[in-house]
Design a protein around this motif. Sequence first.
Motif, PDB file in Angstrom:
ATOM      1  N   SER A 160       0.839  -1.197   0.000  1.00  0.00           N
ATOM      2  CA  SER A 160       0.000   0.000   0.000  1.00  0.00           C
ATOM      3  C   SER A 160       0.872   1.244   0.000  1.00  0.00           C
ATOM      4  CB  SER A 160      -0.919  -0.002   1.220  1.00  0.00           C
ATOM      5  OG  SER A 160      -0.153  -0.127   2.396  1.00  0.00           O
ATOM      6  N   SER A 161       0.288   2.325  -0.442  1.00  0.00           N
ATOM      7  CA  SER A 161       0.985   3.603  -0.478  1.00  0.00           C
ATOM      8  C   SER A 161      -0.036   4.723  -0.324  1.00  0.00           C
ATOM      9  CB  SER A 161       1.751   3.773  -1.794  1.00  0.00           C
ATOM     10  OG  SER A 161       0.842   3.851  -2.881  1.00  0.00           O
ATOM     11  N   SER A 162       0.457   5.927  -0.088  1.00  0.00           N
ATOM     12  CA  SER A 162      -0.438   7.075   0.043  1.00  0.00           C
ATOM     13  C   SER A 162      -1.156   7.367  -1.274  1.00  0.00           C
ATOM     14  CB  SER A 162       0.352   8.302   0.495  1.00  0.00           C
ATOM     15  OG  SER A 162       1.383   8.607  -0.439  1.00  0.00           O
ATOM     16  N   VAL A 163      -0.545   7.028  -2.392  1.00  0.00           N
ATOM     17  CA  VAL A 163      -1.180   7.245  -3.699  1.00  0.00           C
ATOM     18  C   VAL A 163      -2.425   6.375  -3.834  1.00  0.00           C
ATOM     19  CG1 VAL A 163      -0.890   7.060  -6.199  1.00  0.00           C
ATOM     20  CG2 VAL A 163       0.996   7.903  -4.781  1.00  0.00           C
ATOM     21  N   GLN A 164      -2.322   5.104  -3.410  1.00  0.00           N
ATOM     22  CA  GLN A 164      -3.492   4.223  -3.454  1.00  0.00           C
ATOM     23  C   GLN A 164      -4.599   4.727  -2.553  1.00  0.00           C
ATOM     24  OE1 GLN A 164      -1.124   0.676  -2.428  1.00  0.00           O
ATOM     25  NE2 GLN A 164      -2.006  -0.318  -4.224  1.00  0.00           N
ATOM     26  N   VAL A 165      -4.232   5.237  -1.384  1.00  0.00           N
ATOM     27  CA  VAL A 165      -5.228   5.778  -0.461  1.00  0.00           C
ATOM     28  C   VAL A 165      -5.922   6.986  -1.086  1.00  0.00           C
ATOM     29  CG1 VAL A 165      -5.586   6.836   1.796  1.00  0.00           C
ATOM     30  CG2 VAL A 165      -3.986   4.931   1.559  1.00  0.00           C
ATOM     31  N   ILE A 166      -5.162   7.867  -1.696  1.00  0.00           N
ATOM     32  CA  ILE A 166      -5.741   9.058  -2.328  1.00  0.00           C
ATOM     33  C   ILE A 166      -6.671   8.660  -3.468  1.00  0.00           C
ATOM     34  CG2 ILE A 166      -5.186  11.072  -3.760  1.00  0.00           C
ATOM     35  CD1 ILE A 166      -2.679  11.441  -2.060  1.00  0.00           C
ATOM     36  N   ASN A 167      -6.260   7.707  -4.296  1.00  0.00           N
ATOM     37  CA  ASN A 167      -7.103   7.285  -5.423  1.00  0.00           C
ATOM     38  C   ASN A 167      -8.442   6.741  -4.945  1.00  0.00           C
ATOM     39  OD1 ASN A 167      -5.142   8.016  -7.286  1.00  0.00           O
ATOM     40  ND2 ASN A 167      -4.275   5.954  -7.418  1.00  0.00           N
ATOM     41  N   LEU A 168      -8.419   5.938  -3.877  1.00  0.00           N
ATOM     42  CA  LEU A 168      -9.673   5.385  -3.363  1.00  0.00           C
ATOM     43  C   LEU A 168     -10.551   6.480  -2.762  1.00  0.00           C
ATOM     44  CD1 LEU A 168     -11.481   2.974  -2.681  1.00  0.00           C
ATOM     45  CD2 LEU A 168     -10.205   2.715  -0.547  1.00  0.00           C
ATOM     46  N   LEU A 169      -9.945   7.351  -1.955  1.00  0.00           N
ATOM     47  CA  LEU A 169     -10.728   8.427  -1.345  1.00  0.00           C
ATOM     48  C   LEU A 169     -11.296   9.380  -2.393  1.00  0.00           C
ATOM     49  CD1 LEU A 169      -8.627   9.388   1.817  1.00  0.00           C
ATOM     50  CD2 LEU A 169     -10.674   7.968   1.691  1.00  0.00           C
ATOM     51  N   GLU A 170     -10.535   9.636  -3.444  1.00  0.00           N
ATOM     52  CA  GLU A 170     -11.020  10.534  -4.498  1.00  0.00           C
ATOM     53  C   GLU A 170     -12.287   9.965  -5.139  1.00  0.00           C
ATOM     54  OE1 GLU A 170      -9.149  13.263  -8.039  1.00  0.00           O
ATOM     55  OE2 GLU A 170      -8.184  11.352  -7.582  1.00  0.00           O
ATOM     56  N   TRP A 171     -12.292   8.655  -5.348  1.00  0.00           N
ATOM     57  CA  TRP A 171     -13.484   8.021  -5.915  1.00  0.00           C
ATOM     58  C   TRP A 171     -14.663   8.114  -4.941  1.00  0.00           C
ATOM     59  CZ3 TRP A 171     -16.221   6.570  -9.800  1.00  0.00           C
ATOM     60  CH2 TRP A 171     -17.225   5.625  -9.647  1.00  0.00           C
ATOM     61  N   PRO A 188       2.195   5.224   8.108  1.00  0.00           N
ATOM     62  CA  PRO A 188       2.899   6.063   7.128  1.00  0.00           C
ATOM     63  C   PRO A 188       2.037   6.451   5.937  1.00  0.00           C
ATOM     64  CG  PRO A 188       3.684   3.787   7.059  1.00  0.00           C
ATOM     65  CD  PRO A 188       2.836   3.919   8.279  1.00  0.00           C
ATOM     66  N   GLU A 189       1.065   5.600   5.557  1.00  0.00           N
ATOM     67  CA  GLU A 189       0.200   5.932   4.419  1.00  0.00           C
ATOM     68  C   GLU A 189      -0.735   7.085   4.753  1.00  0.00           C
ATOM     69  OE1 GLU A 189       1.120   1.570   4.708  1.00  0.00           O
ATOM     70  OE2 GLU A 189       0.090   3.034   5.991  1.00  0.00           O
ATOM     71  N   PHE A 190      -1.057   7.257   6.053  1.00  0.00           N
ATOM     72  CA  PHE A 190      -2.045   8.257   6.462  1.00  0.00           C
ATOM     73  C   PHE A 190      -1.422   9.593   6.857  1.00  0.00           C
ATOM     74  CE2 PHE A 190      -4.163   4.175   8.003  1.00  0.00           C
ATOM     75  CZ  PHE A 190      -4.822   3.980   6.796  1.00  0.00           C
ATOM     76  N   ILE A 191      -0.163   9.564   7.302  1.00  0.00           N
ATOM     77  CA  ILE A 191       0.471  10.824   7.720  1.00  0.00           C
ATOM     78  C   ILE A 191       1.385  11.377   6.633  1.00  0.00           C
ATOM     79  CG2 ILE A 191       0.370  10.168  10.158  1.00  0.00           C
ATOM     80  CD1 ILE A 191       3.357   9.513  10.009  1.00  0.00           C
ATOM     81  N   ALA A 192       1.418  10.711   5.484  1.00  0.00           N
ATOM     82  CA  ALA A 192       2.262  11.196   4.385  1.00  0.00           C
ATOM     83  C   ALA A 192       1.869  12.621   3.996  1.00  0.00           C
ATOM     84  CB  ALA A 192       2.138  10.265   3.187  1.00  0.00           C
ATOM     85  N   LYS A 193       2.855  13.407   3.633  1.00  0.00           N
ATOM     86  CA  LYS A 193       2.614  14.812   3.288  1.00  0.00           C
ATOM     87  C   LYS A 193       1.648  14.927   2.114  1.00  0.00           C
ATOM     88  CE  LYS A 193       5.010  19.108   2.141  1.00  0.00           C
ATOM     89  NZ  LYS A 193       6.342  19.754   1.871  1.00  0.00           N
ATOM     90  N   ALA A 194       1.746  13.993   1.158  1.00  0.00           N
ATOM     91  CA  ALA A 194       0.893  14.056  -0.034  1.00  0.00           C
ATOM     92  C   ALA A 194      -0.580  13.936   0.328  1.00  0.00           C
ATOM     93  CB  ALA A 194       1.299  12.947  -1.013  1.00  0.00           C
ATOM     94  N   ILE A 195      -0.914  13.005   1.213  1.00  0.00           N
ATOM     95  CA  ILE A 195      -2.320  12.824   1.550  1.00  0.00           C
ATOM     96  C   ILE A 195      -2.818  13.945   2.463  1.00  0.00           C
ATOM     97  CG2 ILE A 195      -1.992  11.364   3.604  1.00  0.00           C
ATOM     98  CD1 ILE A 195      -4.386   9.711   2.577  1.00  0.00           C
ATOM     99  N   GLN A 196      -1.962  14.462   3.322  1.00  0.00           N
ATOM    100  CA  GLN A 196      -2.373  15.582   4.171  1.00  0.00           C
ATOM    101  C   GLN A 196      -2.689  16.815   3.320  1.00  0.00           C
ATOM    102  OE1 GLN A 196       0.224  16.433   7.433  1.00  0.00           O
ATOM    103  NE2 GLN A 196       0.128  14.371   8.281  1.00  0.00           N
ATOM    104  N   GLU A 197      -1.849  17.085   2.339  1.00  0.00           N
ATOM    105  CA  GLU A 197      -2.091  18.248   1.471  1.00  0.00           C
ATOM    106  C   GLU A 197      -3.337  18.034   0.614  1.00  0.00           C
ATOM    107  OE1 GLU A 197       1.509  18.667  -0.737  1.00  0.00           O
ATOM    108  OE2 GLU A 197       2.574  19.717   0.887  1.00  0.00           O
ATOM    109  N   LYS A 202      -9.207  19.311  -0.254  1.00  0.00           N
ATOM    110  CA  LYS A 202     -10.611  18.902  -0.327  1.00  0.00           C
ATOM    111  C   LYS A 202     -11.422  19.405   0.864  1.00  0.00           C
ATOM    112  CE  LYS A 202     -10.176  16.470  -4.088  1.00  0.00           C
ATOM    113  NZ  LYS A 202     -10.900  16.797  -5.335  1.00  0.00           N
ATOM    114  N   GLN A 203     -10.760  20.142   1.771  1.00  0.00           N
ATOM    115  CA  GLN A 203     -11.404  20.691   2.970  1.00  0.00           C
ATOM    116  C   GLN A 203     -11.953  19.579   3.875  1.00  0.00           C
ATOM    117  OE1 GLN A 203     -14.282  23.571   1.557  1.00  0.00           O
ATOM    118  NE2 GLN A 203     -12.693  25.107   1.184  1.00  0.00           N
TER     119      GLN A 203
END
Length: 298
Positions: A160-171, A188-197, A202-203
């Motif tokens: 798993s990675s933060s990118v996979q988490v973002i893709n699922l949440l975006e959907w 680490p997938e949830f506190i990654a800077k990419a997903i926080q930003e 998305k507010q």
Amino acid sequence: MVSPQAKRQGVAYLVAEEDYSQRQACQLIGISRSSARYEKRQKEDEAELIRDIRDLANRHKTYGYRRIHILLRREGSKKINKKRVHRIWKAEGLQLPRRKHKKRHYGPQGEVIHKAEYPNHVWSYDFVEDRTQKGDKLRILTVIDEFTRECLALLVARSSSSVQVINLLEWLFLVRAVPEHIRSDNGPEFIAKAIQEWLAEKQCQTIYIKPGSPWENPYNESFNGKLREECLDRYLFVNVREAQEILENWRDEYNHYRPHSSLAYLTPMEFARRCAELPEKKEIRAFSDRLEAPILSL
């Protein structure tokens, strides 16, 4: 405590084998003669009901008699009493094995921060690990709505990675709505800077539990336990694709079929529909105790 049935058997033995009179046997055993003479009369639909209960118990091996009672009522047997189902449940030996009590850890009791008060108020997500038949690792991302208890998604992957988490949440944000808060641990997938930003864009505000404090994320922890008990522990997966298909079928059953005890034995989808019927969020907040919420007609 000796049951009435056992006492009747004792009276019958004394009369047949020891040449006691029925009066003497009843006095010795401590039962009235009318009770000793009682003969059980089976109701006309008893045999059919027993078959239905055994069938449901075989299909849903982790369900107790309360959930079986609700399922029987949904199938049209609305006059069946829960006590009657419990009596048959015990007589047929369908009781679930007693859970082993874990050693209690004493310490401060954490409180749920920002407890959900209406649908899409607070989501939570977490990872559950399992293995394939060959021993390969599987990581399962679970996402739930804490108020309605709906399982919004189950995503299976080898890593798993933060990118996979973002893709699922975006959907999920597109097909449902953007929640006000999303709760997670400090993986680490949830506190990654990419997903926080991305969540900030998305507010959607983040709620991170304290490290080593799973009780601060109780709804997802409880869901993960049900997922493991009712699905992961019952199946051997050949690969990721098979695991995804089986878990998706279980998710559909969980949302649409499985009675949820914290929702007055409604399914998460039934409870979500009832919430949708209320015009204002403040009226939904009144369901702080879901047992007080009006039950949908089944």
